[in-house]
Design a protein around this motif. Structure first.
Motif, PDB file in Angstrom:
ATOM      1  N   ALA A 197      -9.527  -2.854 -13.950  1.00 45.40           N
ATOM      2  CA  ALA A 197      -9.052  -3.702 -12.850  1.00 45.40           C
ATOM      3  C   ALA A 197      -7.538  -3.644 -12.717  1.00 45.40           C
ATOM      4  O   ALA A 197      -6.996  -3.594 -11.594  1.00 45.40           O
ATOM      5  CB  ALA A 197      -9.523  -5.140 -13.091  1.00 45.40           C
ATOM      6  N   CYS A 198      -6.857  -3.630 -13.835  1.00 49.36           N
ATOM      7  CA  CYS A 198      -5.398  -3.699 -13.788  1.00 49.36           C
ATOM      8  C   CYS A 198      -4.774  -2.371 -13.355  1.00 49.36           C
ATOM      9  O   CYS A 198      -3.737  -2.355 -12.684  1.00 49.36           O
ATOM     10  CB  CYS A 198      -4.843  -4.151 -15.123  1.00 49.36           C
ATOM     11  N   LEU A 199      -5.398  -1.249 -13.741  1.00 55.07           N
ATOM     12  CA  LEU A 199      -4.865   0.035 -13.269  1.00 55.07           C
ATOM     13  C   LEU A 199      -5.047   0.157 -11.754  1.00 55.07           C
ATOM     14  O   LEU A 199      -4.163   0.681 -11.054  1.00 55.07           O
ATOM     15  CB  LEU A 199      -5.551   1.194 -14.000  1.00 55.07           C
ATOM     16  N   ALA A 200      -6.163  -0.359 -11.269  1.00 51.89           N
ATOM     17  CA  ALA A 200      -6.373  -0.352  -9.805  1.00 51.89           C
ATOM     18  C   ALA A 200      -5.329  -1.235  -9.118  1.00 51.89           C
ATOM     19  O   ALA A 200      -4.758  -0.870  -8.084  1.00 51.89           O
ATOM     20  CB  ALA A 200      -7.785  -0.835  -9.483  1.00 51.89           C
ATOM     21  N   ALA A 201      -5.062  -2.380  -9.712  1.00 53.42           N
ATOM     22  CA  ALA A 201      -4.070  -3.286  -9.137  1.00 53.42           C
ATOM     23  C   ALA A 201      -2.681  -2.658  -9.166  1.00 53.42           C
ATOM     24  O   ALA A 201      -1.888  -2.807  -8.225  1.00 53.42           O
ATOM     25  CB  ALA A 201      -4.071  -4.613  -9.912  1.00 53.42           C
ATOM     26  N   LEU A 202      -2.412  -1.938 -10.257  1.00 53.64           N
ATOM     27  CA  LEU A 202      -1.113  -1.270 -10.381  1.00 53.64           C
ATOM     28  C   LEU A 202      -0.932  -0.240  -9.264  1.00 53.64           C
ATOM     29  O   LEU A 202       0.147  -0.139  -8.652  1.00 53.64           O
ATOM     30  CB  LEU A 202      -1.057  -0.589 -11.757  1.00 53.64           C
TER      31      LEU A 202
ATOM     32  N   GLU B  50      -0.263  -2.074  -6.058  1.00 50.06           N
ATOM     33  CA  GLU B  50       1.128  -2.543  -6.008  1.00 50.06           C
ATOM     34  C   GLU B  50       2.062  -1.396  -5.630  1.00 50.06           C
ATOM     35  O   GLU B  50       2.980  -1.553  -4.815  1.00 50.06           O
ATOM     36  CB  GLU B  50       1.559  -3.129  -7.355  1.00 50.06           C
ATOM     37  N   ALA B  51       1.821  -0.230  -6.268  1.00 53.43           N
ATOM     38  CA  ALA B  51       2.689   0.921  -6.001  1.00 53.43           C
ATOM     39  C   ALA B  51       2.599   1.329  -4.536  1.00 53.43           C
ATOM     40  O   ALA B  51       3.619   1.572  -3.882  1.00 53.43           O
ATOM     41  CB  ALA B  51       2.294   2.080  -6.916  1.00 53.43           C
ATOM     42  N   ARG B  52       1.366   1.351  -4.020  1.00 56.45           N
ATOM     43  CA  ARG B  52       1.196   1.741  -2.611  1.00 56.45           C
ATOM     44  C   ARG B  52       1.837   0.720  -1.684  1.00 56.45           C
ATOM     45  O   ARG B  52       2.403   1.069  -0.645  1.00 56.45           O
ATOM     46  CB  ARG B  52      -0.291   1.921  -2.276  1.00 56.45           C
ATOM     47  N   GLY B  53       1.771  -0.526  -2.086  1.00 54.08           N
ATOM     48  CA  GLY B  53       2.401  -1.570  -1.288  1.00 54.08           C
ATOM     49  C   GLY B  53       3.905  -1.404  -1.211  1.00 54.08           C
ATOM     50  O   GLY B  53       4.525  -1.695  -0.192  1.00 54.08           O
ATOM     51  N   HIS B  54       4.485  -0.905  -2.278  1.00 56.94           N
ATOM     52  CA  HIS B  54       5.941  -0.774  -2.307  1.00 56.94           C
ATOM     53  C   HIS B  54       6.419   0.568  -1.784  1.00 56.94           C
ATOM     54  O   HIS B  54       7.401   0.660  -1.066  1.00 56.94           O
ATOM     55  CB  HIS B  54       6.455  -0.945  -3.746  1.00 56.94           C
ATOM     56  N   GLU B  55       5.719   1.637  -2.211  1.00 58.55           N
ATOM     57  CA  GLU B  55       6.257   2.985  -1.989  1.00 58.55           C
ATOM     58  C   GLU B  55       5.300   3.898  -1.238  1.00 58.55           C
ATOM     59  O   GLU B  55       5.620   5.054  -1.003  1.00 58.55           O
ATOM     60  CB  GLU B  55       6.555   3.635  -3.359  1.00 58.55           C
ATOM     61  N   ASP B  56       4.086   3.383  -0.945  1.00 56.27           N
ATOM     62  CA  ASP B  56       3.069   4.219  -0.311  1.00 56.27           C
ATOM     63  C   ASP B  56       2.702   5.428  -1.177  1.00 56.27           C
ATOM     64  O   ASP B  56       2.381   6.489  -0.654  1.00 56.27           O
ATOM     65  CB  ASP B  56       3.514   4.660   1.080  1.00 56.27           C
ATOM     66  N   ARG B  57       2.851   5.280  -2.460  1.00 64.63           N
ATOM     67  CA  ARG B  57       2.403   6.317  -3.390  1.00 64.63           C
ATOM     68  C   ARG B  57       1.642   5.643  -4.521  1.00 64.63           C
ATOM     69  O   ARG B  57       1.820   4.446  -4.756  1.00 64.63           O
ATOM     70  CB  ARG B  57       3.608   7.080  -3.978  1.00 64.63           C
ATOM     71  N   SER B  58       0.807   6.436  -5.197  1.00 65.86           N
ATOM     72  CA  SER B  58       0.107   5.855  -6.359  1.00 65.86           C
ATOM     73  C   SER B  58       1.124   5.604  -7.470  1.00 65.86           C
ATOM     74  O   SER B  58       2.229   6.160  -7.455  1.00 65.86           O
ATOM     75  CB  SER B  58      -0.995   6.802  -6.852  1.00 65.86           C
ATOM     76  N   PHE B  59       0.730   4.790  -8.440  1.00 67.03           N
ATOM     77  CA  PHE B  59       1.637   4.482  -9.545  1.00 67.03           C
ATOM     78  C   PHE B  59       2.068   5.772 -10.248  1.00 67.03           C
ATOM     79  O   PHE B  59       3.248   5.954 -10.573  1.00 67.03           O
ATOM     80  CB  PHE B  59       0.935   3.529 -10.529  1.00 67.03           C
ATOM     81  N   ALA B  60       1.095   6.686 -10.435  1.00 69.12           N
ATOM     82  CA  ALA B  60       1.393   7.929 -11.161  1.00 69.12           C
ATOM     83  C   ALA B  60       2.327   8.842 -10.367  1.00 69.12           C
ATOM     84  O   ALA B  60       2.972   9.715 -10.946  1.00 69.12           O
ATOM     85  CB  ALA B  60       0.101   8.662 -11.499  1.00 69.12           C
ATOM     86  N   GLU B  61       2.377   8.633  -9.067  1.00 64.11           N
ATOM     87  CA  GLU B  61       3.242   9.496  -8.256  1.00 64.11           C
ATOM     88  C   GLU B  61       4.700   9.034  -8.261  1.00 64.11           C
ATOM     89  O   GLU B  61       5.577   9.722  -7.781  1.00 64.11           O
ATOM     90  CB  GLU B  61       2.721   9.536  -6.810  1.00 64.11           C
ATOM     91  N   LEU B  62       4.918   7.854  -8.830  1.00 60.93           N
ATOM     92  CA  LEU B  62       6.296   7.358  -8.878  1.00 60.93           C
ATOM     93  C   LEU B  62       7.044   7.996 -10.041  1.00 60.93           C
ATOM     94  O   LEU B  62       6.448   8.390 -11.044  1.00 60.93           O
ATOM     95  CB  LEU B  62       6.303   5.830  -9.071  1.00 60.93           C
ATOM     96  N   GLY B  63       8.351   8.066  -9.926  1.00 64.03           N
ATOM     97  CA  GLY B  63       9.178   8.515 -11.047  1.00 64.03           C
ATOM     98  C   GLY B  63       9.332   7.386 -12.055  1.00 64.03           C
ATOM     99  O   GLY B  63       9.035   6.217 -11.762  1.00 64.03           O
TER     100      GLY B  63
END
Lengths: 150, 543
Positions: free
Chosen positions: A66-71, A74-87
């Motif tokens: 659940a938390c990885l999905a939420a993460l 959150e990432a998409r909400g901020h940057e429109d990318r998945s968490f793993a796609e962020l630096g």
């Protein structure tokens, strides 16, 4: 540097699926980032979790799912990318922000609590004895100067 | 039914000693242990399952399932707990019990520790009391244990104690870099220091080799068997006598008594779950303060419906252990040189004579902390627990941190209790121990005082930052558990007499920390062993 997509075999993939494993790896490498020593994942935290999620950490699997999905949300909400796609700097900033304001996505527990739990598990995989599956080649012990005799 | 001269319940520090003394005195002994014998490989070096860091298991037992206890929160709520829960107050369950994996600090209590009420009075709400015996009564038995089990130390440095009659059998283990630093700092503070006495061989002794200074001492088994637990000394010698039978995996359900109160033997469940009864002329309970109290309470009879020895409601009361005071210091250079076991230098300047404080405690450097234990317990409180800063802090500072810690002499409270809960039972159907109460406020005050002394010592040694300390009120009864069946001359305020025989029962004795009236400001194992030696010699001499 973003975490490249990767498809590990075994338990992690069957539990989390490829996107989930990427998010998990990104999380681990945010909690224990690479510097002139490798990051947590390359030091065996992923191996520790892989073994742990089918054993002592099994009760935590639903929480991580659940938390990885939420993460990711959150990432998409901020940057429109998945968490793993962020630096790393963006991932770090996001976790710090979530610790502070709790985030906008649906979390089963407060993000600050999940981050604390994940940080503990990552530390176990990084600093505990390699027989638990992590701390590959005793790399963290070499890093801090814990030299075993006998 | 098989019959033995003596049945001993529990093969730990006290039970092991009692088995050795009684077997060597010519008695036939049955030694019952709920755990099993553990090899070095059985104990292992799992950093997440040691007695020092029991995150997912405990390397010296007990098993996690089928051994519940009930813990009562301060607000009165109860919960069922297992061995990994702090509320369980776990003690190892194996042959040797805690001595299989302890660090083996071998302190004698001080003469004042036996006379706490005479020196300090009895604070309101406490059960502070004098022992019915003195230091002088126990000193010969301390010496016996030091030589028969094997202690490395230097009696010339024990300036807080009366003069010894005999030096220790072995010199202390070598000084470490940080111990040298702490010793110099103490001199600057005008504090006397002592070498930490250890049940670890500094030279080959008792047919076993010397310490190799490894990093896995407390919480682990010794790879070369230089550590002297009962499992590696007195118990094998007892068995070698041909008069001691060790049965492991044996959970004792009750002590059986006749109508006059005389014990006839015990009922236990063997490793196959078969309920067995054995006869004995003498029964010695030595299961540790919690399990011994539970056994007596579960041994109720028509004569004593509240439990064996519990006609006056004293069994289970005044459970005490040790608050651990201390702080962590950060130094500018590597203060740790990697030489184990680590505990090396201590001071007894603050065990007594502290203005406005009841008692006090020992302070010493501690055993080597594994990296995960250091991460868990030695980081500065304001350090982030993740990210580059956390990683780089560990990299830079793991060898630059050192802690000064020590057990605080607790002021016992009668409300710190072991009772039994018939609604919660173990895998054999035996009612579980229920733990309740929290420490007396004077214990907290003493602990806070000792924190400040630790801070002072670390700063004097050159620490550039110090953190830790601060204590709330909680139940204290873990690895140093004591009390619950205290010694005394008055059956209304104690459970055993000065020979550790249960009041009203001619042939039932206790040989563990449960009989401690107070638990000293020291690791209690040498006192448990010495007292067990005295008790067992007393049994043998009278019969």
């Amino acid at each position: 540097m973003p975490i490249p997509p990767q498809a590990p075999a075994g338990a992690l993939l069957s539990i989390f699926g490829a996107p989930g494993v990427s998010a998990l790896r990104a999380l681990v490498d945010t909690l224990i980032p690479p510097d002139d020593y490798p990051g947590g994942w390359d030091c065996g935290v992923g191996d520790y979790l892989e073994r742990g999620f089918t054993a002592q950490l099994a009760p935590h699997v639903p929480l991580y799912l659940a938390c990885l999905a939420a993460l990711d949300a959150e990432a998409r909400g901020h940057e429109d990318r998945s968490f793993a796609e962020l630096g790393l700097p963006e991932r770090t900033r996001l976790l710090q922000l979530l610790e502070k304001d709790g985030g906008a996505a649906e979390w089963p527990i407060a993000p600050v609590r999940f981050i604390r739990i994940a940080a503990e598990h990552a530390a176990e995989g990084f600093y505990a004895d390699p027989a638990n599956g992590g701390n590959k080649n005793e790399i963290s012990w070499k890093m801090i100067g814990f030299e075993v005799v006998g | 039914m098989k019959h033995y001269d003596v049945v001993i319940v529990g093969a730990g520090a006290g039970g092991g000693i009692a088995a050795g003394v009684l077997a060597n005195a010519g008695k036939s002994v049955l030694l019952l242990e709920r755990g099993r014998p553990l090899s070095f490989e059985d104990v292992g070096r799992d950093h997440l399952r040691s007695m020092r860091f029991s995150r997912y298991g405990v390397n010296a037992g007990p098993d996690l399932d089928g051994v519940p206890r009930v813990f009562v929160e301060q607000d009165g709520a109860t919960r069922i707990v297992g061995p990994l829960d702090g509320g369980y107050h776990n003690l190892a369950a194996c042959v040797g019990s805690g001595t299989r994996v302890y660090g083996g600090q071998a302190w004698r209590f001080m003469p004042q520790d036996f006379r706490m009420a005479s020196i300090y009075g009895t604070p309101a709400g406490s059960s502070l009391a004098d022992w019915p015996i003195t230091y002088d009564d126990l000193a010969p038995f301390y010496e016996r244990v030091e030589w028969e089990v094997g202690v490395s130390a230097d009696c010339a440095r024990m300036s807080h104690l009366p003069e010894y009659h005999r030096q220790y059998p072995m010199e202390p283990l070598p000084m470490t870099r940080r111990a040298n630093r702490f010793e110099q700092a103490a001199q600057g503070l005008n504090w006397r220091t002592t070498r930490v006495p250890l049940l670890i061989n500094s030279k080959p002794y008792g047919g076993k080799p010397a310490c190799i200074h490894c990093q896995h001492c407390v919480g682990y088994a010794c790879p070369v068997d230089a550590k002297n637990g009962t499992q590696s000394t007195v118990i094998p010698r007892a068995i070698a006598s041909g008069r001691c039978t060790l049965v492991t995996g044996a959970m004792t359900e009750k002590i059986n008594v006749d109508a006059s109160g005389r014990a006839s033997g015990v009922t236990f469940h063997d490793r196959d779950g078969v309920r067995q009864e054995v006869g004995a002329d003498v029964v010695v309970a030595a299961g540790g303060a919690i399990e011994t109290a539970r056994l007596l309470l579960n041994s109720a009879s028509s004569r004593e419906p509240l439990g064996l020895g519990n006609a006056n409601g004293q069994v289970g009361r005044s459970l005490q252990g040790h608050y651990y005071a201390g702080c962590v210091g950060l130094f500018e250079d590597d203060i740790w040189d990697g030489v184990g076991p680590g505990a090396c230098i201590g001071t007894c300047e603050f065990n007594h004579g502290n203005d406005g404080i009841i008692g006090g405690g020992l302070l010493a450097d501690d055993f080597i902390a594994t990296p995960i234990s250091a991460w868990n317990g030695m980081l500065p409180p304001d350090l982030p627990r993740w990210g580059l800063e956390a990683k780089q802090w560990m990299r830079k500072n793991y060898r630059r941190v050192a802690d000064i810690r020590g057990p605080v002499h607790e002021i016992p409270s009668p409300e710190c209790r072991v009772t039994v809960d018939t609604g919660v039972r173990d895998r054999f159907g035996i009612p579980a121990a229920k733990l309740s109460g929290f420490a007396h406020e004077e214990t907290v005050r003493t602990a806070n005082f000792m924190d400040a002394r630790a801070r002072e010592w670390l700063l004097a040694a050159g620490a550039v930052d110090v953190w830790g300390g601060g204590h709330g009120r909680y139940l204290s009864g873990g690895q140093h558990q004591a009390g619950t069946c205290r010694m005394g001359d008055d059956p209304h305020t104690s459970v055993v007499d000065a020979s550790c025989r249960v009041h009203g029962h001619d042939n039932v004795y206790l040989a563990d920390g449960s009989v401690h009236v107070t638990n000293g400001g020291f690791n209690p194992v040498l006192t448990i062993m010495a007292l067990a030696w005295r008790t067992a010699e007393g049994i043998a001499a009278a019969w």
